[in-house]
Design a protein around this motif. Structure first.
Motif, PDB file in Angstrom:
ATOM      1  N   GLU A 130      46.256  17.801  40.609  1.00 15.52           N
ATOM      2  CA  GLU A 130      47.058  18.035  39.412  1.00 15.52           C
ATOM      3  C   GLU A 130      47.289  19.522  39.187  1.00 15.52           C
ATOM      4  O   GLU A 130      48.417  19.968  38.924  1.00 15.52           O
ATOM      5  CB  GLU A 130      46.366  17.459  38.174  1.00 15.52           C
ATOM      6  CG  GLU A 130      47.159  17.711  36.886  1.00 15.52           C
ATOM      7  CD  GLU A 130      46.275  17.758  35.641  1.00 15.52           C
ATOM      8  OE1 GLU A 130      46.834  17.825  34.543  1.00 15.52           O
ATOM      9  OE2 GLU A 130      45.036  17.762  35.779  1.00 15.52           O
ATOM     10  N   SER A 140      43.237  18.388  30.058  1.00 16.49           N
ATOM     11  CA  SER A 140      43.868  17.107  30.375  1.00 16.49           C
ATOM     12  C   SER A 140      42.852  15.979  30.292  1.00 16.49           C
ATOM     13  O   SER A 140      43.141  14.887  29.775  1.00 16.49           O
ATOM     14  CB  SER A 140      44.492  17.145  31.770  1.00 16.49           C
ATOM     15  OG  SER A 140      45.529  18.099  31.850  1.00 16.49           O
ATOM     16  N   GLU A 144      42.739  12.776  27.678  1.00 18.42           N
ATOM     17  CA  GLU A 144      42.736  11.392  28.183  1.00 18.42           C
ATOM     18  C   GLU A 144      41.562  10.601  27.610  1.00 18.42           C
ATOM     19  O   GLU A 144      41.698   9.419  27.299  1.00 18.42           O
ATOM     20  CB  GLU A 144      42.681  11.401  29.713  1.00 18.42           C
ATOM     21  CG  GLU A 144      43.122  10.103  30.347  1.00 18.42           C
ATOM     22  CD  GLU A 144      44.529   9.693  29.938  1.00 18.42           C
ATOM     23  OE1 GLU A 144      44.697   8.507  29.535  1.00 18.42           O
ATOM     24  OE2 GLU A 144      45.441  10.537  29.989  1.00 18.42           O
ATOM     25  N   HIS A 147      42.080   9.042  24.279  1.00 18.29           N
ATOM     26  CA  HIS A 147      42.912   7.834  24.252  1.00 18.29           C
ATOM     27  C   HIS A 147      42.133   6.559  24.600  1.00 18.29           C
ATOM     28  O   HIS A 147      42.693   5.465  24.562  1.00 18.29           O
ATOM     29  CB  HIS A 147      44.100   7.980  25.215  1.00 18.29           C
ATOM     30  CG  HIS A 147      45.180   8.892  24.703  1.00 18.29           C
ATOM     31  ND1 HIS A 147      45.167  10.253  24.939  1.00 18.29           N
ATOM     32  CD2 HIS A 147      46.290   8.644  23.966  1.00 18.29           C
ATOM     33  CE1 HIS A 147      46.229  10.808  24.376  1.00 18.29           C
ATOM     34  NE2 HIS A 147      46.932   9.846  23.779  1.00 18.29           N
ATOM     35  N   LYS A 245      40.176   4.107  35.215  1.00 17.45           N
ATOM     36  CA  LYS A 245      41.411   4.128  34.426  1.00 17.45           C
ATOM     37  C   LYS A 245      41.723   5.552  33.976  1.00 17.45           C
ATOM     38  O   LYS A 245      42.880   5.995  34.018  1.00 17.45           O
ATOM     39  CB  LYS A 245      41.269   3.207  33.216  1.00 17.45           C
ATOM     40  CG  LYS A 245      42.538   3.126  32.369  1.00 17.45           C
ATOM     41  CD  LYS A 245      42.370   2.135  31.218  1.00 17.45           C
ATOM     42  CE  LYS A 245      43.650   2.059  30.392  1.00 17.45           C
ATOM     43  NZ  LYS A 245      43.516   1.092  29.268  1.00 17.45           N
ATOM     44  N   ILE A 246      40.697   6.295  33.559  1.00 16.28           N
ATOM     45  CA  ILE A 246      40.891   7.684  33.145  1.00 16.28           C
ATOM     46  C   ILE A 246      41.369   8.520  34.336  1.00 16.28           C
ATOM     47  O   ILE A 246      42.334   9.299  34.216  1.00 16.28           O
ATOM     48  CB  ILE A 246      39.579   8.264  32.600  1.00 16.28           C
ATOM     49  CG1 ILE A 246      39.207   7.591  31.277  1.00 16.28           C
ATOM     50  CG2 ILE A 246      39.691   9.771  32.406  1.00 16.28           C
ATOM     51  CD1 ILE A 246      37.839   7.998  30.739  1.00 16.28           C
ATOM     52  N   ARG A 247      40.740   8.357  35.486  1.00 17.30           N
ATOM     53  CA  ARG A 247      41.129   9.121  36.676  1.00 17.30           C
ATOM     54  C   ARG A 247      42.551   8.804  37.090  1.00 17.30           C
ATOM     55  O   ARG A 247      43.329   9.708  37.464  1.00 17.30           O
ATOM     56  CB  ARG A 247      40.165   8.823  37.834  1.00 17.30           C
ATOM     57  CG  ARG A 247      40.396   9.682  39.063  1.00 17.30           C
ATOM     58  CD  ARG A 247      39.424   9.318  40.171  1.00 17.30           C
ATOM     59  NE  ARG A 247      39.659   7.979  40.664  1.00 17.30           N
ATOM     60  CZ  ARG A 247      40.573   7.634  41.572  1.00 17.30           C
ATOM     61  NH1 ARG A 247      41.362   8.571  42.083  1.00 17.30           N
ATOM     62  NH2 ARG A 247      40.723   6.391  41.946  1.00 17.30           N
ATOM     63  N   LYS A 248      42.908   7.530  37.029  1.00 13.96           N
ATOM     64  CA  LYS A 248      44.275   7.130  37.416  1.00 13.96           C
ATOM     65  C   LYS A 248      45.311   7.760  36.490  1.00 13.96           C
ATOM     66  O   LYS A 248      46.380   8.230  36.940  1.00 13.96           O
ATOM     67  CB  LYS A 248      44.390   5.618  37.393  1.00 13.96           C
ATOM     68  CG  LYS A 248      45.730   5.106  37.875  1.00 13.96           C
ATOM     69  CD  LYS A 248      45.747   3.570  37.908  1.00 13.96           C
ATOM     70  CE  LYS A 248      47.111   3.060  38.381  1.00 13.96           C
ATOM     71  NZ  LYS A 248      47.140   1.577  38.407  1.00 13.96           N
ATOM     72  N   GLN A 249      45.033   7.769  35.212  1.00 15.31           N
ATOM     73  CA  GLN A 249      45.955   8.370  34.250  1.00 15.31           C
ATOM     74  C   GLN A 249      46.105   9.866  34.477  1.00 15.31           C
ATOM     75  O   GLN A 249      47.172  10.443  34.262  1.00 15.31           O
ATOM     76  CB  GLN A 249      45.474   8.109  32.820  1.00 15.31           C
ATOM     77  CG  GLN A 249      45.501   6.652  32.381  1.00 15.31           C
ATOM     78  CD  GLN A 249      46.911   6.102  32.311  1.00 15.31           C
ATOM     79  OE1 GLN A 249      47.882   6.828  32.044  1.00 15.31           O
ATOM     80  NE2 GLN A 249      47.068   4.810  32.575  1.00 15.31           N
ATOM     81  N   LEU A 250      45.039  10.506  34.941  1.00 17.05           N
ATOM     82  CA  LEU A 250      45.078  11.946  35.212  1.00 17.05           C
ATOM     83  C   LEU A 250      45.802  12.259  36.522  1.00 17.05           C
ATOM     84  O   LEU A 250      46.280  13.390  36.726  1.00 17.05           O
ATOM     85  CB  LEU A 250      43.650  12.506  35.288  1.00 17.05           C
ATOM     86  CG  LEU A 250      42.894  12.584  33.961  1.00 17.05           C
ATOM     87  CD1 LEU A 250      41.425  12.877  34.212  1.00 17.05           C
ATOM     88  CD2 LEU A 250      43.502  13.654  33.052  1.00 17.05           C
TER      89      LEU A 250
END
Length: 252
Positions: A130, A140, A144, A147, A245-250
């Motif tokens: 990123e 970031s 996340e 959320h 899920k957090i890693r994927k969103q990042l």
């Protein structure tokens, strides 16, 4: 005193008395009485020594009693005939700490520090996909985490984050009232209350800017053991799934 110890001492005394009766011919002399006394004393001391060697140390029973919290810290254990519930709050990174706790075999969760427990280990996140700016990556991540459903952030600095989330599996451990502030309760008091509440998952992150890495730990502070199981009821991988899920969103 344990039953086995009583038996050994009784046998020692019995041997001494038997020897005394068999030596009645010596009773008339002082030397004979002295020899008889020494013989009885030797038998009794021998029995006491044997008892000491065969008796289990005091901590042995404690180790058996708290086997469900082995490898954990700051635990409270409640049991009934069908299950045992263990809640541990002593594994959160202390203010002066630099390394996240591992995950014991008696707990549910994943950690980058659980190197010796492969089933509960997960590798650190590299954020260079990123950005190469550690501060931007950290911001970031914090955003996340905010959320995550029903999350409460208890500690946040430039390199450390500690949040709590209601435990999803096994169900019934979390009380919704835990997230509701009491009337007149200060922010600090609310954080202290959540820090000790059962039925929550602890979510921790550490930024390692020099390595472009983020270390993490997500663990259920409450474990349930159903007799005769010696492993906790599974969390259904909810701790791992939340992190993924957090890693994927990042996008890391």
């Amino acid at each position: 005193m344990r039953f086995e110890v009583k038996v050994v001492l009784f046998l020692a005394i019995l041997v001494a008395v038997t020897s005394a009766l068999s030596s009645h011919d010596h009773h008339s002399s002082r030397e004979g009485r002295r020899a008889l006394f020494q013989q009885a004393k030797a038998c009794l001391l021998s029995g006491m020594t044997t008892a000491a060697l065969t008796q289990e140390p005091a901590w042995a029973d404690e180790a058996k009693e708290f086997a469900t919290s082995a490898g954990r810290k700051g635990c409270n254990t409640r049991s009934d005939p069908s299950k045992t519930i263990v809640t541990c709050v002593g594994e959160i990174l202390p203010p002066d700490g630099t390394r996240l706790s591992s995950i014991a075999a008696t707990a549910n969760g994943v950690s980058t520090s659980a190197i010796k427990n492969p089933s509960r280990y997960s590798p650190p996140w590299n954020f260079v996909t990123e950005t190469s700016d550690p501060k931007k990556a950290w911001n970031s991540l914090v955003e996340e985490v905010r959320h995550v459903d029903q999350v409460q952030i208890l500690q946040l600095s430039d390199t450390y984050l500690h949040a709590v989330v209601p435990t999803q599996q096994p169900p019934g451990l979390f009380s919704p009232s835990s997230l509701v502030s009491n009337e007149g309760e200060s922010v600090d008091d609310s954080r202290k209350r959540l820090f000790l509440s059962p039925g929550l998952d602890d979510l921790e992150f550490i930024l390692r800017p020099e390595d472009n890495l983020v270390l993490y730990r997500s663990a259920s502070r409450t474990s349930v053991f159903v007799y005769p199981l010696t492993q906790p009821v599974s969390d259904g991988n909810t701790n791992l799934q939340r992190l993924e899920k957090i890693r994927k969103q990042l996008g890391w």
